[in-house]
Design a protein around this motif. Structure first.
Motif, PDB file in Angstrom:
ATOM      1  N   GLN A  92       0.827  -1.209   0.000  1.00  0.00           N
ATOM      2  CA  GLN A  92       0.000   0.000   0.000  1.00  0.00           C
ATOM      3  C   GLN A  92       0.858   1.255   0.000  1.00  0.00           C
ATOM      4  OE1 GLN A  92      -3.353   0.125  -0.412  1.00  0.00           O
ATOM      5  NE2 GLN A  92      -3.090  -2.086  -0.751  1.00  0.00           N
ATOM      6  N   ASP A  93       2.025   1.169   0.625  1.00  0.00           N
ATOM      7  CA  ASP A  93       2.925   2.327   0.703  1.00  0.00           C
ATOM      8  C   ASP A  93       4.305   1.879   0.228  1.00  0.00           C
ATOM      9  OD1 ASP A  93       4.148   4.728   1.266  1.00  0.00           O
ATOM     10  OD2 ASP A  93       4.365   4.317   3.418  1.00  0.00           O
ATOM     11  N   GLU A  94       4.469   1.776  -1.090  1.00  0.00           N
ATOM     12  CA  GLU A  94       5.746   1.331  -1.633  1.00  0.00           C
ATOM     13  C   GLU A  94       6.769   2.455  -1.531  1.00  0.00           C
ATOM     14  OE1 GLU A  94       7.417   0.588  -6.027  1.00  0.00           O
ATOM     15  OE2 GLU A  94       5.910  -0.912  -5.452  1.00  0.00           O
ATOM     16  N   ARG A  95       7.823   2.199  -0.760  1.00  0.00           N
ATOM     17  CA  ARG A  95       8.861   3.205  -0.573  1.00  0.00           C
ATOM     18  C   ARG A  95      10.216   2.765  -1.113  1.00  0.00           C
ATOM     19  NH1 ARG A  95       6.274   2.766   4.285  1.00  0.00           N
ATOM     20  NH2 ARG A  95       8.052   1.838   5.378  1.00  0.00           N
ATOM     21  N   LEU A  96      10.422   1.468  -1.205  1.00  0.00           N
ATOM     22  CA  LEU A  96      11.703   0.949  -1.670  1.00  0.00           C
ATOM     23  C   LEU A  96      11.478  -0.188  -2.666  1.00  0.00           C
ATOM     24  CD1 LEU A  96      13.589   0.746   1.751  1.00  0.00           C
ATOM     25  CD2 LEU A  96      14.004   2.417  -0.063  1.00  0.00           C
ATOM     26  N   ARG A  97      12.271  -0.164  -3.729  1.00  0.00           N
ATOM     27  CA  ARG A  97      12.195  -1.202  -4.751  1.00  0.00           C
ATOM     28  C   ARG A  97      13.504  -2.002  -4.712  1.00  0.00           C
ATOM     29  NH1 ARG A  97       8.392  -0.310  -8.758  1.00  0.00           N
ATOM     30  NH2 ARG A  97       9.732  -1.089 -10.437  1.00  0.00           N
ATOM     31  N   LEU A  98      13.375  -3.311  -4.588  1.00  0.00           N
ATOM     32  CA  LEU A  98      14.532  -4.171  -4.403  1.00  0.00           C
ATOM     33  C   LEU A  98      14.664  -5.180  -5.535  1.00  0.00           C
ATOM     34  CD1 LEU A  98      14.087  -4.985  -0.601  1.00  0.00           C
ATOM     35  CD2 LEU A  98      15.566  -3.229  -1.610  1.00  0.00           C
ATOM     36  N   MET A  99      15.889  -5.635  -5.711  1.00  0.00           N
ATOM     37  CA  MET A  99      16.228  -6.615  -6.746  1.00  0.00           C
ATOM     38  C   MET A  99      16.869  -7.813  -6.048  1.00  0.00           C
ATOM     39  SD  MET A  99      18.739  -5.655  -9.914  1.00  0.00           S
ATOM     40  CE  MET A  99      19.190  -6.765 -11.231  1.00  0.00           C
ATOM     41  N   TRP A 100      16.408  -9.014  -6.370  1.00  0.00           N
ATOM     42  CA  TRP A 100      16.987 -10.224  -5.806  1.00  0.00           C
ATOM     43  C   TRP A 100      17.867 -10.856  -6.873  1.00  0.00           C
ATOM     44  CZ3 TRP A 100      16.886 -12.599  -1.019  1.00  0.00           C
ATOM     45  CH2 TRP A 100      17.384 -13.903  -0.964  1.00  0.00           C
ATOM     46  N   VAL A 101      19.170 -10.829  -6.675  1.00  0.00           N
ATOM     47  CA  VAL A 101      20.120 -11.415  -7.615  1.00  0.00           C
ATOM     48  C   VAL A 101      20.552 -12.773  -7.073  1.00  0.00           C
ATOM     49  CG1 VAL A 101      22.402 -11.209  -8.651  1.00  0.00           C
ATOM     50  CG2 VAL A 101      20.923  -9.205  -8.505  1.00  0.00           C
ATOM     51  N   GLY A 102      20.480 -13.781  -7.923  1.00  0.00           N
ATOM     52  CA  GLY A 102      20.848 -15.135  -7.502  1.00  0.00           C
ATOM     53  C   GLY A 102      19.665 -16.069  -7.600  1.00  0.00           C
ATOM     54  N   ARG A 103      19.911 -17.308  -7.247  1.00  0.00           N
ATOM     55  CA  ARG A 103      18.866 -18.324  -7.319  1.00  0.00           C
ATOM     56  C   ARG A 103      17.768 -18.065  -6.305  1.00  0.00           C
ATOM     57  NH1 ARG A 103      23.673 -22.654  -6.815  1.00  0.00           N
ATOM     58  NH2 ARG A 103      24.354 -22.746  -9.007  1.00  0.00           N
ATOM     59  N   GLY A 104      16.613 -18.657  -6.582  1.00  0.00           N
ATOM     60  CA  GLY A 104      15.479 -18.481  -5.695  1.00  0.00           C
ATOM     61  C   GLY A 104      15.691 -19.151  -4.351  1.00  0.00           C
ATOM     62  N   LEU A 105      15.173 -18.519  -3.317  1.00  0.00           N
ATOM     63  CA  LEU A 105      15.258 -19.084  -1.973  1.00  0.00           C
ATOM     64  C   LEU A 105      14.034 -19.979  -1.776  1.00  0.00           C
ATOM     65  CD1 LEU A 105      17.350 -18.705   0.298  1.00  0.00           C
ATOM     66  CD2 LEU A 105      15.777 -17.106   1.362  1.00  0.00           C
ATOM     67  N   TRP A 106      14.087 -21.179  -2.379  1.00  0.00           N
ATOM     68  CA  TRP A 106      12.903 -22.031  -2.479  1.00  0.00           C
ATOM     69  C   TRP A 106      12.384 -22.492  -1.116  1.00  0.00           C
ATOM     70  CZ3 TRP A 106      12.108 -20.481  -6.916  1.00  0.00           C
ATOM     71  CH2 TRP A 106      13.046 -20.522  -7.935  1.00  0.00           C
ATOM     72  N   GLY A 107      13.256 -22.610  -0.143  1.00  0.00           N
ATOM     73  CA  GLY A 107      12.818 -23.084   1.167  1.00  0.00           C
ATOM     74  C   GLY A 107      12.073 -22.052   1.977  1.00  0.00           C
ATOM     75  N   ASP A 108      12.099 -20.778   1.539  1.00  0.00           N
ATOM     76  CA  ASP A 108      11.439 -19.712   2.303  1.00  0.00           C
ATOM     77  C   ASP A 108      11.084 -18.566   1.374  1.00  0.00           C
ATOM     78  OD1 ASP A 108      10.440 -18.100   4.293  1.00  0.00           O
ATOM     79  OD2 ASP A 108      12.391 -17.541   5.118  1.00  0.00           O
ATOM     80  N   THR A 109      10.159 -18.816   0.445  1.00  0.00           N
ATOM     81  CA  THR A 109       9.785 -17.763  -0.492  1.00  0.00           C
ATOM     82  C   THR A 109       9.003 -16.640   0.180  1.00  0.00           C
ATOM     83  OG1 THR A 109       7.797 -19.010  -1.119  1.00  0.00           O
ATOM     84  CG2 THR A 109       9.764 -19.321  -2.475  1.00  0.00           C
ATOM     85  N   SER A 110       8.495 -16.878   1.394  1.00  0.00           N
ATOM     86  CA  SER A 110       7.787 -15.808   2.101  1.00  0.00           C
ATOM     87  C   SER A 110       8.730 -14.680   2.498  1.00  0.00           C
ATOM     88  CB  SER A 110       7.091 -16.354   3.346  1.00  0.00           C
ATOM     89  OG  SER A 110       8.032 -16.847   4.283  1.00  0.00           O
ATOM     90  N   LEU A 111      10.046 -14.941   2.479  1.00  0.00           N
ATOM     91  CA  LEU A 111      11.010 -13.892   2.804  1.00  0.00           C
ATOM     92  C   LEU A 111      10.854 -12.696   1.879  1.00  0.00           C
ATOM     93  CD1 LEU A 111      13.591 -13.239   4.579  1.00  0.00           C
ATOM     94  CD2 LEU A 111      14.917 -14.046   2.611  1.00  0.00           C
ATOM     95  N   TYR A 112      10.466 -12.949   0.636  1.00  0.00           N
ATOM     96  CA  TYR A 112      10.304 -11.864  -0.323  1.00  0.00           C
ATOM     97  C   TYR A 112       9.167 -10.922   0.060  1.00  0.00           C
ATOM     98  CZ  TYR A 112      13.122 -14.942  -3.317  1.00  0.00           C
ATOM     99  OH  TYR A 112      14.102 -15.748  -3.828  1.00  0.00           O
ATOM    100  N   ARG A 113       8.265 -11.390   0.940  1.00  0.00           N
ATOM    101  CA  ARG A 113       7.073 -10.604   1.271  1.00  0.00           C
ATOM    102  C   ARG A 113       7.132  -9.946   2.642  1.00  0.00           C
ATOM    103  NH1 ARG A 113       4.847 -15.594  -0.326  1.00  0.00           N
ATOM    104  NH2 ARG A 113       4.066 -15.988   1.774  1.00  0.00           N
ATOM    105  N   ARG A 114       8.065 -10.347   3.502  1.00  0.00           N
ATOM    106  CA  ARG A 114       7.984  -9.974   4.907  1.00  0.00           C
ATOM    107  C   ARG A 114       8.369  -8.528   5.200  1.00  0.00           C
ATOM    108  NH1 ARG A 114       9.625 -15.507   5.916  1.00  0.00           N
ATOM    109  NH2 ARG A 114      11.760 -14.996   6.532  1.00  0.00           N
ATOM    110  N   PHE A 115       8.849  -7.812   4.208  1.00  0.00           N
ATOM    111  CA  PHE A 115       9.279  -6.435   4.452  1.00  0.00           C
ATOM    112  C   PHE A 115       8.348  -5.411   3.805  1.00  0.00           C
ATOM    113  CE2 PHE A 115      12.876  -9.271   4.603  1.00  0.00           C
ATOM    114  CZ  PHE A 115      13.454  -8.935   5.815  1.00  0.00           C
ATOM    115  N   GLU A 116       7.237  -5.908   3.253  1.00  0.00           N
ATOM    116  CA  GLU A 116       6.353  -5.010   2.519  1.00  0.00           C
ATOM    117  C   GLU A 116       5.619  -4.028   3.446  1.00  0.00           C
ATOM    118  OE1 GLU A 116       5.511  -8.368  -0.931  1.00  0.00           O
ATOM    119  OE2 GLU A 116       3.854  -7.669   0.323  1.00  0.00           O
TER     120      GLU A 116
END
Length: 410
Positions: free
Chosen positions: A267-291
């Motif tokens: 709802q309040d996007e302040r930072l845009r991030l890029m994930w370089v490297g292979r996917g963190l398949w064991g914990d894909t929720s990590l990509y969402r926890r800082f929103e």
């Protein structure tokens, strides 16, 4: 925000397809385990089912079976701390039926890979401890400096990126693989069928390029990478099929509709991030926890981007054109100067404020990528761990590092 419909559809398709493959294998049909860096299109054109090694590794990791699979590697007498992403499928053979993800990987008839590192050939040779399994190896050739931005050149002018000698060698190896498979399966290779496969792939990747460009231009971002990764990569493992082409169109159309509706991940996007490297398949929720707390959204992963820029090839000879697709695919992701230049281009195109770089010990060129991003003025957090080996991952420490990094960007 609910999961993308295109991601859910891709996941459902993959489960149904894998059940069919298991049944076909049980009925005696040959199938291949193929590494992501080896041409799968030949198998597609010859109607030989295949599983991509990295896809199966991602499933093993996501189902929390990686540690036990690596134990299985050690029990066979092989190192369990090298090339973990490549070796998980081999180790997963040791899993009990009730522990094996998706009912377990059937025994392949063939394994196919490029010799991309000193250990890679040994990893795939290890499958041949079963005399019913045979290994076909592609040689690894050396990257050359491109004569311009490779992402503009590779669709039509691949010689200027990879060099004529490299392409000719891999084209000859493609012909050898075709003969090798014909001898063992009784199937006949038809060049016209490979042409159809290649045409469908170009359509699919052109659609992925449109999707990538839509997301790059969108402010705020309308989709999560944890959704775009399965929506892109499952069809990638089915490249050359009409289903995969249509799935890419559905993703493009869904992203375009979300942008038109003003949808947003945060709802309040302040930072845009890029994930370089292979996917963190064991914990894909990590990509969402800082929103919510930080307004930080991951807007980029290599999976959609490399589909957009790295796979489109046009040419009159499908075997040579296929060689041009694969001869340098790992160079585009990892080798300097090709990879660092591309990551900087993508970071700027997506307007990112920072990069989180997952660096595994079997990934070449990582330091050059980080340096190029930093020299372009883009902050980088390096996380040194294997996405396929939970013993190298400390989720709490990674989350704390990312929280500090994101806090510093704000």
């Amino acid at each position: 925000m609910t999961r993308l419909a295109s991601a859910s559809a891709a996941l459902a398709h993959q489960r149904a397809w894998f059940r069919d493959l298991q049944q076909a294998a049980a009925d005696g049909q040959d199938f291949a385990l193929v590494n992501a860096d080896a041409p799968q299109e030949i198998l597609r054109a010859m109607d030989i089912p295949y599983v991509v090694n990295q896809w199966w590794a991602s499933i093993v990791t996501a189902k929390q079976a990686a540690a036990q699979s690596l134990e299985g590697v050690a029990e066979l007498g092989y190192p369990d701390d090298s090339r973990q992403y490549d070796v998980l499928a081999l180790g997963s053979r040791s899993l009990e039926a009730d522990r094996a993800p998706w009912g377990g990987l059937p025994k392949p008839r063939f394994v196919i890979a490029e010799l991309s590192g000193d250990a890679t050939g040994k990893v795939f040779e290890a499958w041949t401890d079963d005399p019913a399994i045979e290994f076909f190896a592609y040689e690894r050739t050396v990257a050359i400096p491109p004569e311009g931005p490779w992402w503009d050149l590779v669709p039509h002018e691949w010689d200027r990126v990879f060099g004529r000698e490299r392409i000719e060698l891999m084209a000859e190896e493609n012909r050898l693989l075709i003969e090798w498979l014909e001898e063992r399966t009784g199937r006949r290779f038809e060049p016209a069928r490979l042409e159809q496969v290649m045409d469908l792939i170009n359509e699919q990747e052109e659609l992925n390029r449109q999707t990538r460009d839509l997301i790059a231009a969108a402010r705020p971002t309308p989709v999560r990478v944890s959704d775009t990764i399965p929506a892109v990569m499952i069809p990638q493992w089915h490249r050359g099929s009409e289903w995969a082409r249509d799935a890419a169109r559905e993703l493009r159309d869904e992203v375009a509709a979300l942008i038109a509706d003003g949808s947003t991940v945060a709802q309040d996007e302040r930072l845009r991030l890029m994930w370089v490297g292979r996917g963190l398949w064991g914990d894909t929720s990590l990509y969402r926890r800082f929103e919510e707390e930080h307004g930080a959204v991951f807007v980029w992963s290599m999976y959609l981007a490399i589909a957009a820029d790295g796979y489109i090839r046009y040419g009159s000879d499908p075997i040579e054109t296929l060689a041009a697709r694969f001869v340098g695919i790992t160079d585009l992701l990892y080798a300097p100067p090709l990879a660092p230049q591309w990551y900087v281009k993508e970071a700027k195109g997506h307007g990112v404020d920072g990069v989180v770089h997952l660096v595994a010990d079997d990934v070449p060129g990582a330091s050059f990528i980080t340096l190029a991003l930093q020299e372009a003025g883009i902050p980088v957090l390096e996380i040194r761990a294997s996405n396929a080996d939970p013993r190298t991952l400390d989720p709490g420490a990674i989350e704390a590092m990312m929280a500090d990094f994101i806090g510093g960007l704000g």
